[in-house]
Motif scaffolding. Structure first.
Motif, PDB file in Angstrom:
ATOM      1  N   PHE A   1     -18.599  36.160 -52.560  1.00 53.90           N
ATOM      2  CA  PHE A   1     -18.840  37.114 -51.063  1.00 53.90           C
ATOM      3  C   PHE A   1     -17.720  36.665 -50.053  1.00 53.90           C
ATOM      4  CE2 PHE A   1     -21.130  37.386 -47.049  1.00 53.90           C
ATOM      5  CZ  PHE A   1     -21.547  38.773 -47.313  1.00 53.90           C
ATOM      6  N   LEU A   2     -17.613  35.625 -49.791  1.00 48.89           N
ATOM      7  CA  LEU A   2     -16.621  35.413 -48.517  1.00 48.89           C
ATOM      8  C   LEU A   2     -15.456  36.090 -48.914  1.00 48.89           C
ATOM      9  CD1 LEU A   2     -17.867  31.725 -47.695  1.00 48.89           C
ATOM     10  CD2 LEU A   2     -18.577  33.879 -46.828  1.00 48.89           C
ATOM     11  N   ALA A   3     -14.813  35.680 -50.185  1.00 46.29           N
ATOM     12  CA  ALA A   3     -13.599  36.362 -50.544  1.00 46.29           C
ATOM     13  C   ALA A   3     -13.556  37.869 -50.468  1.00 46.29           C
ATOM     14  CB  ALA A   3     -13.094  35.946 -52.051  1.00 46.29           C
ATOM     15  N   ALA A   4     -14.556  38.510 -50.852  1.00 46.23           N
ATOM     16  CA  ALA A   4     -14.583  39.817 -50.853  1.00 46.23           C
ATOM     17  C   ALA A   4     -14.457  40.535 -49.494  1.00 46.23           C
ATOM     18  CB  ALA A   4     -16.102  40.545 -51.413  1.00 46.23           C
ATOM     19  N   ARG A   5     -15.009  39.705 -48.396  1.00 47.93           N
ATOM     20  CA  ARG A   5     -15.111  39.944 -47.041  1.00 47.93           C
ATOM     21  C   ARG A   5     -13.847  40.047 -46.433  1.00 47.93           C
ATOM     22  NH1 ARG A   5     -18.442  36.123 -43.278  1.00 47.93           N
ATOM     23  NH2 ARG A   5     -17.591  37.794 -41.697  1.00 47.93           N
ATOM     24  N   TRP A   6     -13.028  39.434 -47.171  1.00 47.80           N
ATOM     25  CA  TRP A   6     -11.560  39.287 -46.492  1.00 47.80           C
ATOM     26  C   TRP A   6     -10.608  40.209 -47.481  1.00 47.80           C
ATOM     27  CZ3 TRP A   6     -10.598  38.250 -41.775  1.00 47.80           C
ATOM     28  CH2 TRP A   6     -11.407  37.306 -41.055  1.00 47.80           C
ATOM     29  N   GLY A   7     -11.289  40.967 -48.282  1.00 47.62           N
ATOM     30  CA  GLY A   7     -10.434  42.091 -49.052  1.00 47.62           C
ATOM     31  C   GLY A   7      -9.912  41.630 -50.363  1.00 47.62           C
ATOM     32  N   PHE A   8     -10.551  40.402 -50.909  1.00 47.42           N
ATOM     33  CA  PHE A   8      -9.949  39.803 -52.156  1.00 47.42           C
ATOM     34  C   PHE A   8     -10.978  40.487 -53.247  1.00 47.42           C
ATOM     35  CE2 PHE A   8      -7.939  36.708 -49.731  1.00 47.42           C
ATOM     36  CZ  PHE A   8      -6.856  36.429 -50.257  1.00 47.42           C
ATOM     37  N   VAL A   9     -10.423  41.312 -54.270  1.00 53.56           N
ATOM     38  CA  VAL A   9     -11.093  42.026 -55.035  1.00 53.56           C
ATOM     39  C   VAL A   9     -11.819  41.132 -56.059  1.00 53.56           C
ATOM     40  CG1 VAL A   9     -11.389  43.962 -56.784  1.00 53.56           C
ATOM     41  CG2 VAL A   9     -10.077  44.177 -54.397  1.00 53.56           C
ATOM     42  N   HIS A  10     -10.737  40.376 -56.633  1.00 58.83           N
ATOM     43  CA  HIS A  10     -11.257  39.211 -58.022  1.00 58.83           C
ATOM     44  C   HIS A  10     -11.217  37.966 -57.427  1.00 58.83           C
ATOM     45  CE1 HIS A  10     -10.147  43.017 -60.517  1.00 58.83           C
ATOM     46  NE2 HIS A  10      -9.049  43.038 -59.760  1.00 58.83           N
TER      47      HIS A  10
ATOM     48  N   ILE B   1      -3.431  45.116 -39.143  1.00 59.95           N
ATOM     49  CA  ILE B   1      -3.615  44.193 -40.114  1.00 59.95           C
ATOM     50  C   ILE B   1      -4.580  43.478 -39.776  1.00 59.95           C
ATOM     51  CG2 ILE B   1      -2.534  42.277 -41.369  1.00 59.95           C
ATOM     52  CD1 ILE B   1       0.136  43.530 -41.256  1.00 59.95           C
ATOM     53  N   GLU B   2      -4.959  42.697 -38.665  1.00 63.27           N
ATOM     54  CA  GLU B   2      -5.981  41.899 -38.364  1.00 63.27           C
ATOM     55  C   GLU B   2      -7.409  42.800 -38.232  1.00 63.27           C
ATOM     56  OE1 GLU B   2      -6.187  38.520 -37.555  1.00 63.27           O
ATOM     57  OE2 GLU B   2      -3.978  38.598 -38.229  1.00 63.27           O
ATOM     58  N   HIS B   3      -7.376  43.612 -37.845  1.00 64.15           N
ATOM     59  CA  HIS B   3      -8.668  44.532 -37.944  1.00 64.15           C
ATOM     60  C   HIS B   3      -8.911  45.210 -39.103  1.00 64.15           C
ATOM     61  CE1 HIS B   3      -8.101  44.403 -33.712  1.00 64.15           C
ATOM     62  NE2 HIS B   3      -9.310  44.652 -33.584  1.00 64.15           N
ATOM     63  N   ASN B   4      -8.240  45.373 -40.541  1.00 63.87           N
ATOM     64  CA  ASN B   4      -8.505  45.788 -41.678  1.00 63.87           C
ATOM     65  C   ASN B   4      -8.138  44.871 -42.536  1.00 63.87           C
ATOM     66  OD1 ASN B   4      -8.621  48.930 -40.853  1.00 63.87           O
ATOM     67  ND2 ASN B   4      -6.956  48.349 -39.747  1.00 63.87           N
TER      68      ASN B   4
ATOM     69  N   ILE C   1      -0.229  39.466 -45.096  1.00 63.27           N
ATOM     70  CA  ILE C   1      -1.480  40.094 -45.175  1.00 63.27           C
ATOM     71  C   ILE C   1      -2.306  39.196 -45.965  1.00 63.27           C
ATOM     72  CG2 ILE C   1      -3.098  41.594 -46.474  1.00 63.27           C
ATOM     73  CD1 ILE C   1      -0.815  43.804 -45.764  1.00 63.27           C
ATOM     74  N   ARG C   2      -1.702  38.564 -47.041  1.00 62.37           N
ATOM     75  CA  ARG C   2      -2.519  37.346 -47.842  1.00 62.37           C
ATOM     76  C   ARG C   2      -2.666  36.159 -47.209  1.00 62.37           C
ATOM     77  NH1 ARG C   2       0.806  37.709 -51.764  1.00 62.37           N
ATOM     78  NH2 ARG C   2       2.136  36.195 -51.391  1.00 62.37           N
ATOM     79  N   HIS C   3      -1.748  35.869 -46.270  1.00 65.63           N
ATOM     80  CA  HIS C   3      -1.714  34.805 -45.483  1.00 65.63           C
ATOM     81  C   HIS C   3      -3.054  34.889 -44.470  1.00 65.63           C
ATOM     82  CE1 HIS C   3      -1.177  31.282 -42.694  1.00 65.63           C
ATOM     83  NE2 HIS C   3      -0.891  32.181 -41.590  1.00 65.63           N
ATOM     84  N   ARG C   4      -3.198  35.982 -43.696  1.00 63.48           N
ATOM     85  CA  ARG C   4      -4.262  36.175 -42.759  1.00 63.48           C
ATOM     86  C   ARG C   4      -5.647  36.266 -43.349  1.00 63.48           C
ATOM     87  NH1 ARG C   4      -3.948  33.894 -38.784  1.00 63.48           N
ATOM     88  NH2 ARG C   4      -5.346  35.277 -37.637  1.00 63.48           N
TER      89      ARG C   4
ATOM     90  N   SER D   1     -10.896  35.297 -59.287  1.00 60.65           N
ATOM     91  CA  SER D   1     -10.097  34.353 -59.818  1.00 60.65           C
ATOM     92  C   SER D   1      -8.776  34.531 -59.088  1.00 60.65           C
ATOM     93  CB  SER D   1      -9.680  34.806 -61.451  1.00 60.65           C
ATOM     94  OG  SER D   1      -9.566  36.059 -61.577  1.00 60.65           O
ATOM     95  N   GLU D   2      -8.252  35.767 -58.614  1.00 59.20           N
ATOM     96  CA  GLU D   2      -7.256  35.984 -58.003  1.00 59.20           C
ATOM     97  C   GLU D   2      -7.250  35.206 -56.462  1.00 59.20           C
ATOM     98  OE1 GLU D   2      -5.192  39.256 -55.042  1.00 59.20           O
ATOM     99  OE2 GLU D   2      -6.720  39.748 -56.426  1.00 59.20           O
ATOM    100  N   PHE D   3      -8.280  35.249 -55.993  1.00 57.86           N
ATOM    101  CA  PHE D   3      -8.668  34.390 -54.574  1.00 57.86           C
ATOM    102  C   PHE D   3      -8.581  32.904 -54.946  1.00 57.86           C
ATOM    103  CE2 PHE D   3     -11.956  32.133 -52.229  1.00 57.86           C
ATOM    104  CZ  PHE D   3     -11.084  31.979 -51.027  1.00 57.86           C
ATOM    105  N   THR D   4      -9.278  32.258 -56.048  1.00 58.51           N
ATOM    106  CA  THR D   4      -9.086  31.026 -56.251  1.00 58.51           C
ATOM    107  C   THR D   4      -7.593  30.655 -56.531  1.00 58.51           C
ATOM    108  OG1 THR D   4     -11.321  31.143 -57.247  1.00 58.51           O
ATOM    109  CG2 THR D   4      -9.990  29.150 -57.669  1.00 58.51           C
ATOM    110  N   ARG D   5      -6.798  31.278 -57.128  1.00 59.08           N
ATOM    111  CA  ARG D   5      -5.409  30.770 -57.367  1.00 59.08           C
ATOM    112  C   ARG D   5      -4.782  30.882 -56.013  1.00 59.08           C
ATOM    113  NH1 ARG D   5      -6.356  34.220 -61.917  1.00 59.08           N
ATOM    114  NH2 ARG D   5      -5.085  35.720 -60.842  1.00 59.08           N
ATOM    115  N   ALA D   6      -4.762  31.828 -55.463  1.00 55.62           N
ATOM    116  CA  ALA D   6      -4.032  31.923 -54.234  1.00 55.62           C
ATOM    117  C   ALA D   6      -4.672  30.941 -53.311  1.00 55.62           C
ATOM    118  CB  ALA D   6      -4.295  33.206 -53.439  1.00 55.62           C
ATOM    119  N   PHE D   7      -5.827  30.571 -53.059  1.00 61.49           N
ATOM    120  CA  PHE D   7      -6.451  29.342 -52.083  1.00 61.49           C
ATOM    121  C   PHE D   7      -5.719  28.141 -52.497  1.00 61.49           C
ATOM    122  CE2 PHE D   7      -9.075  26.724 -50.131  1.00 61.49           C
ATOM    123  CZ  PHE D   7      -9.151  27.094 -48.813  1.00 61.49           C
TER     124      PHE D   7
END
Length: 316
Positions: A276-285, A212-215, A252-255, A287-293
């Motif tokens: 850009f930073l969110a996409a580096r860690w697998g967040f596609v959208h 998981i960490e590597h992907n 996965i979301r926490h990491r 808005s989804e990243f902002t809500r989760a953060f």
């Protein structure tokens, strides 16, 4: 210090007048992990020292830089970076260590250092046939793939992060360390059928965490993908995580969020857009990243980044 923390040995070095070394001991209860850096030296555990004191320990060494040679029972072995080597306190040994490219004479600093991690495990803690395990003593074992790669990655991360763990976590890590070493030795000694089910389960779970960490940057990292890679069912994967009190998806979301949080606090990435930073860690959208953060940390990512920047400015 080495005699007290590891095993009584005779140590000599051409750098005795200017011996610069580092030694850190992590006491995990079930195992002791030593993180070392030192100049070239020779270490001998003589027959007299064995007769005088034998704590009946296995020593598993991972070389991080430099080269080492060891002689025991009329057999010789040489190991380099990434290799694992098993030896014990019950037999005489004669070992030498040298930095990469020869000794530059600058002690424990820079390129003149040998670096490694040594794990001490009581013989009685390894539930494998002693004769089978003893057949691996003094034999270089690969630490760059398979069970060896998994164990090496775990030890490196353990050495860097154990100080931040809570006392109860440290004790659990001791058990995990012994389980991984048991599974690793069983694989090479062809005694995997002797490994207790709990050790198998723990080794599998550690491998899953590593995968998981590597992907994390892959948007397609899902419980189904994790299960398929490890040749287990999704149902069994969820059962493995139940003991941790978290679902696979939540882990996965926490990491991913932890990776984003580190990037947002990194001044070297201050000019990179948050998306850009969110996409580096697998967040596609975004808005989804902002809500989760916001759910995880109580503030939006933009506010967190600004707060960290102000904190750095106030310190300087």
């Amino acid at each position: 210090m080495t005699a007290q923390a590891l095993t009584p040995t005779e140590i000599t070095s051409d750098h005795a007048d200017d011996f610069r070394a580092r030694f850190r001991l992590l006491d995990l209860g079930a195992a002791q992990v030593s993180v070392l850096s030192y100049p070239s030296l020779r270490s001998r555990r003589t027959p007299a020292l064995v007769r005088r004191s034998d704590p009946e320990l296995y020593h598993l060494a991972l070389t991080l830089s430099g080269r080492q040679s060891i002689s025991r029972c009329r057999s010789d072995a040489s190991v380099g970076v990434g290799d694992l080597l098993l030896y014990d306190s019950s037999h005489p040994t004669d070992a030498s260590a040298f930095p990469d490219g020869g000794d530059s004479g600058n002690g424990g600093g820079g390129g003149g250092a040998v670096e490694g991690i040594v794990v001490n495990v009581p013989r009685t803690a390894v539930p494998l046939p002693a004769a089978k395990v003893d057949g691996l003593l003094g034999v270089p074992l690969p630490g760059d793939s398979g069970m060896g790669g998994l164990l090496a990655q775990f030890l490196v991360r353990l050495a860097s992060e154990a100080d931040a763990c809570r006392p109860q976590d440290v004790i659990r890590l001791g058990g995990v360390t012994v389980d991984l070493i048991t599974a690793f030795l069983a694989h090479h000694a062809d005694t995997e059928g002797s490994v207790p089910p709990e050790s198998h389960r723990q080794a599998l779970l550690t491998g899953i965490h590593s995968f998981i960490e590597h992907n994390l940057g892959d948007p397609q990292l899902t419980p189904g993908a994790v299960a398929a890679f490890h040749h287990i069912s999704v149902r069994y994967l969820h059962r493995l995580f139940q003991g941790q009190g978290v679902t696979v998806g939540a882990w996965i979301r926490h990491r991913r969020l932890e990776g984003c949080r580190r990037d947002l606090a990194d001044p070297r990435l201050a000019d990179r857009p948050i998306g850009f930073l969110a996409a580096r860690w697998g967040f596609v959208h975004a808005s989804e990243f902002t809500r989760a953060f916001r759910r995880a940390y109580g503030i939006p990512p933009s506010t967190y980044r600004q707060d960290r920047a102000r904190h750095r400015g106030a310190r300087h």
